[in-house]
Scaffold this motif. Structure first.
Motif, PDB file in Angstrom:
ATOM      1  N   ASP A  33      10.875  10.556  -1.663  1.00  0.00           N
ATOM      2  CA  ASP A  33      10.611   9.452  -2.574  1.00  0.00           C
ATOM      3  C   ASP A  33      11.919   8.723  -2.882  1.00  0.00           C
ATOM      4  O   ASP A  33      12.827   9.282  -3.493  1.00  0.00           O
ATOM      5  CB  ASP A  33       9.973   9.977  -3.860  1.00  0.00           C
ATOM      6  CG  ASP A  33       9.469   8.832  -4.739  1.00  0.00           C
ATOM      7  OD1 ASP A  33       9.384   7.706  -4.226  1.00  0.00           O
ATOM      8  OD2 ASP A  33       9.173   9.080  -5.927  1.00  0.00           O
TER       9      ASP A  33
ATOM     10  N   PRO B 137       0.827  -1.217   0.000  1.00  0.00           N
ATOM     11  CA  PRO B 137       0.000   0.000   0.000  1.00  0.00           C
ATOM     12  C   PRO B 137       0.856   1.260   0.000  1.00  0.00           C
ATOM     13  O   PRO B 137       2.048   1.227   0.323  1.00  0.00           O
ATOM     14  CB  PRO B 137      -0.792  -0.133   1.318  1.00  0.00           C
ATOM     15  CG  PRO B 137       0.048  -1.007   2.187  1.00  0.00           C
ATOM     16  CD  PRO B 137       0.731  -1.973   1.266  1.00  0.00           C
ATOM     17  N   GLU B 138       0.239   2.359  -0.339  1.00  0.00           N
ATOM     18  CA  GLU B 138       0.946   3.632  -0.399  1.00  0.00           C
ATOM     19  C   GLU B 138       1.477   4.057   0.964  1.00  0.00           C
ATOM     20  O   GLU B 138       2.447   4.809   1.060  1.00  0.00           O
ATOM     21  CB  GLU B 138       0.023   4.725  -0.957  1.00  0.00           C
ATOM     22  CG  GLU B 138      -0.279   4.580  -2.437  1.00  0.00           C
ATOM     23  CD  GLU B 138       0.948   4.788  -3.301  1.00  0.00           C
ATOM     24  OE1 GLU B 138       1.861   5.512  -2.862  1.00  0.00           O
ATOM     25  OE2 GLU B 138       0.993   4.203  -4.388  1.00  0.00           O
ATOM     26  N   SER B 139       0.857   3.568   2.037  1.00  0.00           N
ATOM     27  CA  SER B 139       1.305   3.944   3.389  1.00  0.00           C
ATOM     28  C   SER B 139       2.703   3.426   3.705  1.00  0.00           C
ATOM     29  O   SER B 139       3.358   3.918   4.626  1.00  0.00           O
ATOM     30  CB  SER B 139       0.319   3.421   4.433  1.00  0.00           C
ATOM     31  OG  SER B 139       0.203   2.009   4.344  1.00  0.00           O
ATOM     32  N   LEU B 140       3.172   2.420   2.948  1.00  0.00           N
ATOM     33  CA  LEU B 140       4.507   1.883   3.161  1.00  0.00           C
ATOM     34  C   LEU B 140       5.519   2.420   2.164  1.00  0.00           C
ATOM     35  O   LEU B 140       6.647   1.931   2.116  1.00  0.00           O
ATOM     36  CB  LEU B 140       4.475   0.348   3.082  1.00  0.00           C
ATOM     37  CG  LEU B 140       3.713  -0.370   4.203  1.00  0.00           C
ATOM     38  CD1 LEU B 140       3.749  -1.876   3.978  1.00  0.00           C
ATOM     39  CD2 LEU B 140       4.316  -0.032   5.564  1.00  0.00           C
ATOM     40  N   SER B 141       5.125   3.409   1.386  1.00  0.00           N
ATOM     41  CA  SER B 141       6.061   4.005   0.442  1.00  0.00           C
ATOM     42  C   SER B 141       7.057   4.883   1.190  1.00  0.00           C
ATOM     43  O   SER B 141       6.812   5.330   2.318  1.00  0.00           O
ATOM     44  CB  SER B 141       5.315   4.836  -0.601  1.00  0.00           C
ATOM     45  OG  SER B 141       4.665   5.928   0.014  1.00  0.00           O
TER      46      SER B 141
ATOM     47  N   ARG C 170       9.762   0.217  -1.629  1.00  0.00           N
ATOM     48  CA  ARG C 170       8.764  -0.815  -1.342  1.00  0.00           C
ATOM     49  C   ARG C 170       9.218  -2.179  -1.835  1.00  0.00           C
ATOM     50  O   ARG C 170       8.869  -3.215  -1.262  1.00  0.00           O
ATOM     51  CB  ARG C 170       7.420  -0.423  -1.958  1.00  0.00           C
ATOM     52  CG  ARG C 170       6.710   0.680  -1.175  1.00  0.00           C
ATOM     53  CD  ARG C 170       5.305   0.902  -1.688  1.00  0.00           C
ATOM     54  NE  ARG C 170       5.310   1.546  -2.994  1.00  0.00           N
ATOM     55  CZ  ARG C 170       4.220   1.745  -3.729  1.00  0.00           C
ATOM     56  NH1 ARG C 170       3.053   1.300  -3.306  1.00  0.00           N
ATOM     57  NH2 ARG C 170       4.285   2.351  -4.888  1.00  0.00           N
TER      58      ARG C 170
ATOM     59  N   LYS D 280       7.918   7.871   0.522  1.00  0.00           N
ATOM     60  CA  LYS D 280       7.415   9.244   0.682  1.00  0.00           C
ATOM     61  C   LYS D 280       6.485   9.356   1.869  1.00  0.00           C
ATOM     62  O   LYS D 280       6.483  10.352   2.598  1.00  0.00           O
ATOM     63  CB  LYS D 280       6.699   9.671  -0.602  1.00  0.00           C
ATOM     64  CG  LYS D 280       6.389  11.152  -0.665  1.00  0.00           C
ATOM     65  CD  LYS D 280       5.924  11.542  -2.054  1.00  0.00           C
ATOM     66  CE  LYS D 280       5.720  13.041  -2.149  1.00  0.00           C
ATOM     67  NZ  LYS D 280       5.281  13.451  -3.508  1.00  0.00           N
ATOM     68  N   ALA D 281       5.670   8.310   2.107  1.00  0.00           N
ATOM     69  CA  ALA D 281       4.763   8.330   3.246  1.00  0.00           C
ATOM     70  C   ALA D 281       5.506   8.133   4.564  1.00  0.00           C
ATOM     71  O   ALA D 281       5.127   8.687   5.593  1.00  0.00           O
ATOM     72  CB  ALA D 281       3.693   7.253   3.084  1.00  0.00           C
ATOM     73  N   LEU D 282       6.584   7.352   4.547  1.00  0.00           N
ATOM     74  CA  LEU D 282       7.322   7.061   5.780  1.00  0.00           C
ATOM     75  C   LEU D 282       8.340   8.139   6.127  1.00  0.00           C
ATOM     76  O   LEU D 282       8.476   8.523   7.293  1.00  0.00           O
ATOM     77  CB  LEU D 282       8.028   5.711   5.646  1.00  0.00           C
ATOM     78  CG  LEU D 282       7.117   4.473   5.537  1.00  0.00           C
ATOM     79  CD1 LEU D 282       7.944   3.230   5.266  1.00  0.00           C
ATOM     80  CD2 LEU D 282       6.311   4.301   6.825  1.00  0.00           C
TER      81      LEU D 282
END
Length: 201
Positions: free
Chosen positions: A49, A37-41, A54, A43-45
């Motif tokens: 980027d 999911p995007e939450s584990l990218s 991932r 940029k999110a963490l």
């Protein structure tokens, strides 16, 4: 003009394998990244980027899964998980088939794709390279009186499709070349010659 053509071909032969290899790696990285999911990218963490972040997470998950299932507790959890999947009709058929093929091909002590051989195919007098995948078993073994082996005959230039044959062991010629060398010979349609075998002293 001939020199121009030769230089062009030489340049193509140098760049084509590199470009194809990079394309395959980039495609695999993108495919694995889509699994999370995007939450584990990155940029999110971290707010930045990071390409392939991932993919590294997926790699770590695979390594941890393999390490956990290597002990008794992990095996017990895995067996319970497989029994759960076995109760779902459609999933059960697909999962069991894929798992059985994977266990057979990747087994360290298995026979699958460990030996390259020559077999007569598709007619007598015409030879091709095949790979031993085991021996007939079950009902097929009962109908075959002689000593037979299972072989896979890959197609060219795509070795992922091919033909499954059961042939007498006496009709195959075992090769000393490695499986990798045999695959290169098949994919290149015979252009890339296998290395000469070293005579044993």
């Amino acid at each position: 003009m001939r020199a121009f053509k030769n230089y062009l071909i030489a340049g193509f032969l140098i760049w084509a394998p590199l470009i194809i290899s990079v394309w395959v790696v980039v495609t695999l990285v993108a495919m694995f990244e889509e699994l999370l999911p995007e939450s584990l990218s990155a940029k999110a963490l971290f707010g930045v980027d990071v390409p392939g972040m991932r993919f590294l997470i997926v790699l770590v998950v695979l390594l941890l899964t393999g390490a956990l299932t290597a002990n008794f507790i992990g095996q017990a959890i895995l067996n319970r998980w497989e029994r759960l999947l076995g109760r779902i009709p459609l999933v059960r058929s697909i999962y069991n088939s894929v798992k059985q093929v994977g266990d057979t091909v990747l087994a360290p002590n298995g026979e699958a794709f460990r030996q390259a051989v020559l077999v007569e195919f598709p007619r007598q007098g015409a030879w091709t390279i095949a790979f031993v995948t085991g021996a007939p078993s079950g009902e097929t073994k009962q109908h075959l009186q002689a000593d037979y082996v299972n072989v896979y005959v890959p197609t060219t230039p795509n070795p992922t499709s091919g033909y499954f044959l059961m042939v007498p062991r006496s009709d195959i010629v075992e090769l000393k070349m490695s499986v990798d060398a045999a695959l290169k010979h098949i994919v290149s349609m015979g252009v890339v010659a296998p290395p000469p075998s070293i005579p044993q002293e």
